[in-house]
Design a protein around this motif. Structure first.
Motif, short mmCIF file in Angstrom:
data_model
loop_
_atom_site.label_atom_id
_atom_site.label_comp_id
_atom_site.label_asym_id
_atom_site.label_seq_id
_atom_site.Cartn_x
_atom_site.Cartn_y
_atom_site.Cartn_z
N VAL A 45 0.84 -1.20 0.00
CA VAL A 45 0.00 0.00 0.00
C VAL A 45 0.87 1.25 0.00
CG1 VAL A 45 -1.70 1.29 1.34
CG2 VAL A 45 -1.92 -1.18 1.12
N VAL A 46 1.92 1.24 0.79
CA VAL A 46 2.83 2.39 0.86
C VAL A 46 3.51 2.61 -0.48
CG1 VAL A 46 4.95 3.22 1.93
CG2 VAL A 46 3.17 2.21 3.33
N ALA A 47 3.97 1.54 -1.13
CA ALA A 47 4.68 1.67 -2.41
C ALA A 47 3.76 2.18 -3.51
CB ALA A 47 5.28 0.33 -2.80
N VAL A 48 2.54 1.66 -3.57
CA VAL A 48 1.59 2.12 -4.61
C VAL A 48 1.21 3.57 -4.39
CG1 VAL A 48 -0.75 1.79 -5.49
CG2 VAL A 48 0.72 -0.18 -5.12
N THR A 49 0.99 3.97 -3.16
CA THR A 49 0.64 5.35 -2.88
C THR A 49 1.78 6.30 -3.24
OG1 THR A 49 -0.76 4.59 -1.07
CG2 THR A 49 -0.18 6.91 -1.08
N ALA A 50 3.01 5.93 -2.90
CA ALA A 50 4.16 6.77 -3.27
C ALA A 50 4.32 6.86 -4.78
CB ALA A 50 5.43 6.20 -2.65
#
Length: 62
Positions: A45-50
């Motif tokens: 989730v963190v990688a996709v949002t970034a």
């Protein structure tokens, strides 16, 4: 086969263009990813949002 059976037909599809946004947006995306990782959020989730914050996506049909 006749000439018409070998005719070239254009194929339909999509094209995805990825370009970096101007400088403040990638830094904001990386900072948000770092804070999310420190808070214990899911890595995917963190990688996709970034990625969505720092990259401009343009999807076109061809």
């Amino acid at each position: 086969m006749t000439h018409m059976n070998k005719a070239i037909v254009p194929r339909r599809g999509i094209r995805i263009d990825l370009t970096l946004r101007p400088l403040p947006s990638p830094l904001i995306g990386l900072g948000g990813a770092w804070l999310g990782a420190r808070a214990g959020a899911d890595v995917a989730v963190v990688a996709v949002t970034a990625l969505l914050v720092s990259v401009r996506m343009r999807i076109t049909r061809i």
